[in-house]
Design a protein around this motif. Sequence first.
Motif, PDB file in Angstrom:
ATOM      1  N   ALA A 119      -2.653  -0.377  -1.640  1.00 13.77           N
ATOM      2  CA  ALA A 119      -3.695   0.579  -2.027  1.00 13.77           C
ATOM      3  C   ALA A 119      -3.421   1.117  -3.430  1.00 13.77           C
ATOM      4  N   GLY A 120      -2.139   1.313  -3.744  1.00 11.78           N
ATOM      5  CA  GLY A 120      -1.788   1.784  -5.085  1.00 11.78           C
ATOM      6  C   GLY A 120      -2.144   0.765  -6.153  1.00 11.78           C
ATOM      7  N   ILE A 121      -1.974  -0.510  -5.834  1.00  9.20           N
ATOM      8  CA  ILE A 121      -2.377  -1.550  -6.784  1.00  9.20           C
ATOM      9  C   ILE A 121      -3.883  -1.469  -7.029  1.00  9.20           C
ATOM     10  N   GLY A 122      -4.614  -1.297  -5.928  1.00 12.07           N
ATOM     11  CA  GLY A 122      -6.070  -1.221  -6.073  1.00 12.07           C
ATOM     12  C   GLY A 122      -6.510  -0.036  -6.908  1.00 12.07           C
ATOM     13  N   SER A 123      -5.958   1.136  -6.614  1.00  9.35           N
ATOM     14  CA  SER A 123      -6.433   2.301  -7.361  1.00  9.35           C
ATOM     15  C   SER A 123      -5.943   2.246  -8.806  1.00  9.35           C
TER      16      SER A 123
ATOM     17  N   PRO B  60       5.623  -0.146  -8.201  1.00 11.97           N
ATOM     18  CA  PRO B  60       6.921  -0.333  -7.554  1.00 11.97           C
ATOM     19  C   PRO B  60       6.804  -0.642  -6.067  1.00 11.97           C
ATOM     20  N   THR B  61       7.830  -1.281  -5.561  1.00 13.68           N
ATOM     21  CA  THR B  61       7.914  -1.559  -4.130  1.00 13.68           C
ATOM     22  C   THR B  61       8.929  -0.599  -3.516  1.00 13.68           C
ATOM     23  N   ARG B  62       8.996  -0.626  -2.208  1.00 11.72           N
ATOM     24  CA  ARG B  62       9.862   0.315  -1.511  1.00 11.72           C
ATOM     25  C   ARG B  62      10.575  -0.437  -0.393  1.00 11.72           C
TER      26      ARG B  62
ATOM     27  N   ALA C  92      -9.285  -1.098   0.217  1.00  8.67           N
ATOM     28  CA  ALA C  92      -9.449   0.315   0.553  1.00  8.67           C
ATOM     29  C   ALA C  92      -9.055   1.191  -0.632  1.00  8.67           C
ATOM     30  N   GLY C  93      -7.958   0.830  -1.303  1.00  6.28           N
ATOM     31  CA  GLY C  93      -7.553   1.611  -2.471  1.00  6.28           C
ATOM     32  C   GLY C  93      -8.580   1.537  -3.579  1.00  6.28           C
ATOM     33  N   VAL C  94      -9.140   0.370  -3.785  1.00 13.14           N
ATOM     34  CA  VAL C  94     -10.155   0.199  -4.825  1.00 13.14           C
ATOM     35  C   VAL C  94     -11.395   1.020  -4.490  1.00 13.14           C
ATOM     36  N   GLU C  95     -11.838   0.897  -3.251  1.00 15.12           N
ATOM     37  CA  GLU C  95     -13.092   1.550  -2.883  1.00 15.12           C
ATOM     38  C   GLU C  95     -12.959   3.060  -2.970  1.00 15.12           C
TER      39      GLU C  95
END
Lengths: 336, 336
Positions: free
Chosen positions: B285-289, B312-314, B77-80
Amino acid sequence: MVDVARAAGTSQKTVSRVVNAEPGVRPETIERVQRAIAELGFRRHDGASHLRRGTSTASIGLVLEDLAGPFYAALTAGVERRAREHGYLLLTGSADGDAERAGRLVQAFAARRVDGLLIAPNLVGDEVLTANLPPDVPAVLLDRPSADHGTDEVLSDNTGGIAQAVHHLAERGHRSIAYLGDDERFWTSRQRRDGFLAACAERGLRTEGRVSLGVLTPERIAAAVSGWAAAGVTAVVTGNNRASVALLHHLHERTGPRPAHVGFDELDLADLLDPPLTTVAQDAAGIGSAAVDLLFERLATPTLPPRSVVVPTRLVVRRSSPPPDGASAPPVRNDR
Amino acid sequence: MVDVARAAGTSQKTVSRVVNAEPGVRPETIERVQRAIAELGFRRHDGASHLRRGTSTASIGLVLEDLAGPFYAALTAGVERRAREHGYLLLTGSADGDAERAGRLVQAFAARRVDGLLIAPNLVGDEVLTANLPPDVPAVLLDRPSADHGTDEVLSDNTGGIAQAVHHLAERGHRSIAYLGDDERFWTSRQRRDGFLAACAERGLRTEGRVSLGVLTPERIAAAVSGWAAAGVTAVVTGNNRASVALLHHLHERTGPRPAHVGFDELDLADLLDPPLTTVAQDAAGIGSAAVDLLFERLATPTLPPRSVVVPTRLVVRRSSPPPDGASAPPVRNDR
DNA sequence: GGTCCCGATGACAACGTAGTCATAGGGGGG
DNA sequence: CCCCCCTATGACTACGTTGTCATCGGGACC
């Protein structure tokens, strides 16, 4: 190919023959060409090949509501698996509730000359698709019917699945069952509500004041649940994943007697909840692969009449749906 | 376009001008052409356009391990989303643990002339990709590094995330913490184990006999957990989603004291579990974008050196990670 | 030796589109 | 009235590939 031909000391056409493994090329020529291909790092341009051949692009386009939801993810996996079995590639895009965006996706896919489209966004009306879908591109609607029934469609057995839930609860002795649905702009929300009403009617159960449909705000859910408690409701059916989670959150933060609960659509961790949630599991991957099958059948035989496939659901009984307090489960009826 | 030109009484080139909104066409000519386009249902053939223009295809290919898992779904989803913001279309495929299949996907995408590839399958080694990835197609590795660091990569902060989990537990007074990891063929399983060992070393915590990596069979988990209990383990860190679920299932079916538990990777229903699960949330999603951003930067400037982005992780503290029995949380250390 | 045929190869055109350049027509300035 | 320039348009070609057909050389057969 021209460069490869020059390097191999042959003609571009012979390179084409080697690339396509056509017969009638001398082994040593094949050898020379393949060496040149390897040296130059040549790759055939599939687009040019499709253009010249006039053949299909061996790709299909999938338009979803959103890519991240578990239902759509499982559906996508089913689609991709079946498409790949046929050697087809998959283009995906999500509409995110925006009809215009869905239309643009349809047009973009059509301009890429996909062989067919799979269209699943639930929040988008037919009008956008009929306005954007070229008549010569076969499409299959997923998880939602088309108004004019001009296209093939694959649906979950919403009516039957909800009936499974209602009958399950009724057989355990519940006589006052409520339905909590998501935003009524979702066709599935309305369809499952209708299924709920029909199943209750069949059972002779009253439904007045026991149906709540709309955006899943905590306020609406709290109001609905407290109203239901006053009306003696002992069990709730939730109409989709999001409704199930919303109700679970509400019940989680609230004390007092807990109604029995059956959720439509499986949750990944349903059996780890407390209590484990009884669900009506949809076969999302099955919907996806059935849609691909319909599409390929239509590509093979474009004159087929529009077809509608209903994918069955499966009731997974867990512990969230016990008999109501003070009642033991009556004997199972034998007439069904 | 030739047909449209005939219908509009003009030349194919003028149709091309109208379609591309080039200036210098008389309004009435535009009108005639557009009417003809509408009548004939003409759509431009993007493939031919790209071929002639020699431009990019405005598409990127995404190779995943599997499409249905929540992490990959959120990543997709982040990539798309980011790709669509740039007007790019997305081709997806899953390797399903099969290196050969991943290689075929890479080749198929390259033959379609995608502008770049995003490669995420965790079970597939570099060798397949280096054997299949043409040198002129930019690629970004997701969720796993490349051995030779020749390509861009986007990784979760596995080490830091695990350290968050360990420090959280240590600050609550746990002195004997165990790590349960998935199949060690996953690079992330090994990476997070190493992070666990490092964080424990930093805290002066012993790790002997407290680390279990491998396929997540109920037997292995039962053996590990009972071994840990004997060793006085009071808290467990699970290395991914599947390990978390496996441990939860084990604990669910078993009585006795429950260790504190922190899971790496968020679960959809983490806050509805009993107890709600403390997790280290990854920004899929952040990794993808971020990967799409890297790809576009490289397309703009191919000479960039390979870059590595760590997302980063949370830590999301819920109730599954209380202090050990009999201990109250010591004051928070101020040196960090 | 001539003819026929077959295997191997190449020249050419075409798929649908867009870039380049030429051309026709018209209006303004000298 | 002529020339120039600008606007609108079209002819031609190339993008990378494959289908069609022609060509060339050699061996078999009469």
